[in-house]
Scaffold this motif. Structure first.
Motif, PDB file in Angstrom:
ATOM      1  N   GLN A   1      50.854  39.181  35.666  1.00  0.00           N
ATOM      2  CA  GLN A   1      51.495  40.475  35.428  1.00  0.00           C
ATOM      3  C   GLN A   1      52.314  40.558  34.146  1.00  0.00           C
ATOM      4  O   GLN A   1      52.552  41.645  33.637  1.00  0.00           O
ATOM      5  CB  GLN A   1      52.388  40.848  36.605  1.00  0.00           C
ATOM      6  CG  GLN A   1      51.625  41.170  37.851  1.00  0.00           C
ATOM      7  CD  GLN A   1      52.531  41.592  38.989  1.00  0.00           C
ATOM      8  OE1 GLN A   1      53.711  41.878  38.806  1.00  0.00           O
ATOM      9  NE2 GLN A   1      51.977  41.638  40.188  1.00  0.00           N
ATOM     10  N   THR A   2      52.749  39.423  33.615  1.00  0.00           N
ATOM     11  CA  THR A   2      53.662  39.503  32.472  1.00  0.00           C
ATOM     12  C   THR A   2      53.115  38.883  31.194  1.00  0.00           C
ATOM     13  O   THR A   2      53.583  39.231  30.115  1.00  0.00           O
ATOM     14  CB  THR A   2      55.015  38.837  32.796  1.00  0.00           C
ATOM     15  OG1 THR A   2      54.822  37.440  32.999  1.00  0.00           O
ATOM     16  CG2 THR A   2      55.656  39.460  34.021  1.00  0.00           C
ATOM     17  N   TRP A   3      52.184  37.958  31.299  1.00  0.00           N
ATOM     18  CA  TRP A   3      51.658  37.322  30.096  1.00  0.00           C
ATOM     19  C   TRP A   3      50.512  38.152  29.548  1.00  0.00           C
ATOM     20  O   TRP A   3      49.522  38.396  30.239  1.00  0.00           O
ATOM     21  CB  TRP A   3      51.175  35.905  30.383  1.00  0.00           C
ATOM     22  CG  TRP A   3      52.275  34.941  30.669  1.00  0.00           C
ATOM     23  CD1 TRP A   3      53.596  35.219  30.855  1.00  0.00           C
ATOM     24  CD2 TRP A   3      52.149  33.531  30.822  1.00  0.00           C
ATOM     25  NE1 TRP A   3      54.291  34.076  31.114  1.00  0.00           N
ATOM     26  CE2 TRP A   3      53.433  33.024  31.099  1.00  0.00           C
ATOM     27  CE3 TRP A   3      51.078  32.656  30.766  1.00  0.00           C
ATOM     28  CZ2 TRP A   3      53.670  31.680  31.300  1.00  0.00           C
ATOM     29  CZ3 TRP A   3      51.318  31.313  30.968  1.00  0.00           C
ATOM     30  CH2 TRP A   3      52.605  30.832  31.223  1.00  0.00           C
ATOM     31  N   GLU A   4      50.639  38.565  28.316  1.00  0.00           N
ATOM     32  CA  GLU A   4      49.601  39.369  27.678  1.00  0.00           C
ATOM     33  C   GLU A   4      48.674  38.426  26.921  1.00  0.00           C
ATOM     34  O   GLU A   4      48.844  38.203  25.717  1.00  0.00           O
ATOM     35  CB  GLU A   4      50.247  40.408  26.768  1.00  0.00           C
ATOM     36  CG  GLU A   4      51.084  41.409  27.546  1.00  0.00           C
ATOM     37  CD  GLU A   4      51.875  42.340  26.660  1.00  0.00           C
ATOM     38  OE1 GLU A   4      51.770  42.262  25.420  1.00  0.00           O
ATOM     39  OE2 GLU A   4      52.625  43.156  27.225  1.00  0.00           O
ATOM     40  N   ILE A   5      47.702  37.878  27.651  1.00  0.00           N
ATOM     41  CA  ILE A   5      46.738  36.970  27.041  1.00  0.00           C
ATOM     42  C   ILE A   5      45.347  37.557  27.217  1.00  0.00           C
ATOM     43  O   ILE A   5      45.103  38.350  28.124  1.00  0.00           O
ATOM     44  CB  ILE A   5      46.830  35.535  27.632  1.00  0.00           C
ATOM     45  CG1 ILE A   5      46.626  35.539  29.138  1.00  0.00           C
ATOM     46  CG2 ILE A   5      48.149  34.889  27.264  1.00  0.00           C
ATOM     47  CD1 ILE A   5      46.631  34.151  29.770  1.00  0.00           C
ATOM     48  N   HIS A   6      44.427  37.154  26.346  1.00  0.00           N
ATOM     49  CA  HIS A   6      43.060  37.654  26.367  1.00  0.00           C
ATOM     50  C   HIS A   6      42.402  37.322  27.698  1.00  0.00           C
ATOM     51  O   HIS A   6      42.668  36.275  28.289  1.00  0.00           O
ATOM     52  CB  HIS A   6      42.277  37.036  25.203  1.00  0.00           C
ATOM     53  CG  HIS A   6      40.905  37.613  25.037  1.00  0.00           C
ATOM     54  ND1 HIS A   6      39.811  37.087  25.663  1.00  0.00           N
ATOM     55  CD2 HIS A   6      40.486  38.678  24.317  1.00  0.00           C
ATOM     56  CE1 HIS A   6      38.747  37.807  25.340  1.00  0.00           C
ATOM     57  NE2 HIS A   6      39.127  38.777  24.511  1.00  0.00           N
ATOM     58  N   GLU A   7      41.534  38.209  28.152  1.00  0.00           N
ATOM     59  CA  GLU A   7      40.870  38.019  29.451  1.00  0.00           C
ATOM     60  C   GLU A   7      39.934  36.815  29.476  1.00  0.00           C
ATOM     61  O   GLU A   7      39.540  36.357  30.547  1.00  0.00           O
ATOM     62  CB  GLU A   7      40.119  39.283  29.844  1.00  0.00           C
ATOM     63  CG  GLU A   7      39.028  39.654  28.855  1.00  0.00           C
ATOM     64  CD  GLU A   7      38.442  41.038  29.089  1.00  0.00           C
ATOM     65  OE1 GLU A   7      37.278  41.235  28.700  1.00  0.00           O
ATOM     66  OE2 GLU A   7      39.143  41.893  29.638  1.00  0.00           O
ATOM     67  N   GLY A   8      39.605  36.265  28.314  1.00  0.00           N
ATOM     68  CA  GLY A   8      38.735  35.096  28.248  1.00  0.00           C
ATOM     69  C   GLY A   8      39.410  33.805  28.704  1.00  0.00           C
ATOM     70  O   GLY A   8      38.746  32.819  29.006  1.00  0.00           O
ATOM     71  N   TRP A   9      40.741  33.819  28.751  1.00  0.00           N
ATOM     72  CA  TRP A   9      41.470  32.632  29.199  1.00  0.00           C
ATOM     73  C   TRP A   9      41.287  32.440  30.699  1.00  0.00           C
ATOM     74  O   TRP A   9      41.447  33.374  31.474  1.00  0.00           O
ATOM     75  CB  TRP A   9      42.961  32.753  28.903  1.00  0.00           C
ATOM     76  CG  TRP A   9      43.320  32.563  27.470  1.00  0.00           C
ATOM     77  CD1 TRP A   9      43.509  33.548  26.544  1.00  0.00           C
ATOM     78  CD2 TRP A   9      43.529  31.329  26.796  1.00  0.00           C
ATOM     79  NE1 TRP A   9      43.821  32.993  25.336  1.00  0.00           N
ATOM     80  CE2 TRP A   9      43.844  31.632  25.460  1.00  0.00           C
ATOM     81  CE3 TRP A   9      43.480  29.996  27.185  1.00  0.00           C
ATOM     82  CZ2 TRP A   9      44.108  30.648  24.514  1.00  0.00           C
ATOM     83  CZ3 TRP A   9      43.746  29.016  26.252  1.00  0.00           C
ATOM     84  CH2 TRP A   9      44.056  29.345  24.936  1.00  0.00           C
TER      85      TRP A   9
END
Length: 175
Positions: free
Chosen positions: A69-77
Motif C-alpha cells: 500500500q505504501t511503496w511505489e515500486i514497479h509492478e514487475g518487482w
C-alpha cells in the motif's frame, strides 16, 4: 471631464488594480509552492496493530500490507517475506522479518541477484499495551534505520543493491 481624461483615469485605476493583484499574488506564491511540495511529499503509512493484539502472523500480514500500500515500486518487482526470529530484550521483544525482492524478466526468469529488506517489529514491555507496535526496517547494504511514516521508500534502493551485486559477481568471475 473629457474622454481623454476619463481614459487616463481608467487606465490608472486598472494599473493600480493590476499592481495590487500582482503584489498579493507574489506574497502568496511561496506559500502556495510550499503547500504543493508538501502535497507531493506526503509519506504514506498504515495503521499498525496495538501491542496487545500482536501475533507473529499479524506482523507478517501488516508488513505485506505496508509494502503493497505504501511503496511505489514497479509492478514487475516480485517479493516474498518470512518471519526470522523473536528476540527477547530487557524492556521489549523484537520480531525479525525479511522481504526479498527481485525483478525477473522473460529472458531471465531466474534473477541474477535479489535485494533484501529487514523489518523489526518491537513490542514494548513498559509502554501501555494499547499503543501501536514500533516498526523499522533496514536494507541489506545499509545500516540506516528507516521508520514507516517518517521516510518514503525509494525503488532506486532496491535497484542499487541488485546492480552492485551483479557488478561484484562479474568482477569476481572475470578474474
Amino acid at each position: 471631464m473629457d474622454k481623454g481624461e476619463k481614459n487616463n483615469a481608467s487606465e490608472e485605476k486598472t494599473h493600480i488594480l493590476m499592481e495590487n493583484g500582482r503584489s498579493s499574488t507574489e506574497k502568496h506564491l511561496p506559500e502556495q509552492k510550499k503547500n504543493e511540495k508538501e502535497a507531493k511529499h506526503i509519506i504514506k503509512n498504515i495503521q499498525w496493530s496495538p501491542c496487545d493484539s500482536f501475533t507473529v502472523q499479524r506482523g507478517w500480514q501488516q508488513i505485506e500490507e505496508y509494502i503493497s500500500q505504501t511503496w511505489e515500486i514497479h509492478e514487475g518487482w516480485l517479493h516474498w517475506s518470512e518471519f526470522l526470529q523473536e528476540e527477547e530484550l530487557k524492556y521489549s521483544k523484537r520480531y525479525h522479518y525479511r522481504a526479498c525482492f527481485s525483478i525477473p524478466t522473460r529472458r531471465k526468469p531466474i534473477p541474477r541477484a535479489t535485494a533484501t529488506v529487514y523489518f523489526i517489529i518491537e513490542i514494548s514491555k513498559i509502554k501501555p499495551a494499547t499503543l501501536p507496535v514500533e516498526v523499522f526496517f533496514t536494507l541489506e547494504s545499509s545500516r540506516l534505520i528507516h521508520r514507516p511514516g517518517q521516510c518514503q521508500f525509494r525503488e532506486k534502493w532496491l535497484k542499487d543493491i541488485i546492480e552492485n551485486k551483479i557488478i561484484l559477481v562479474e568482477r569476481l568471475t572475470s578474474q
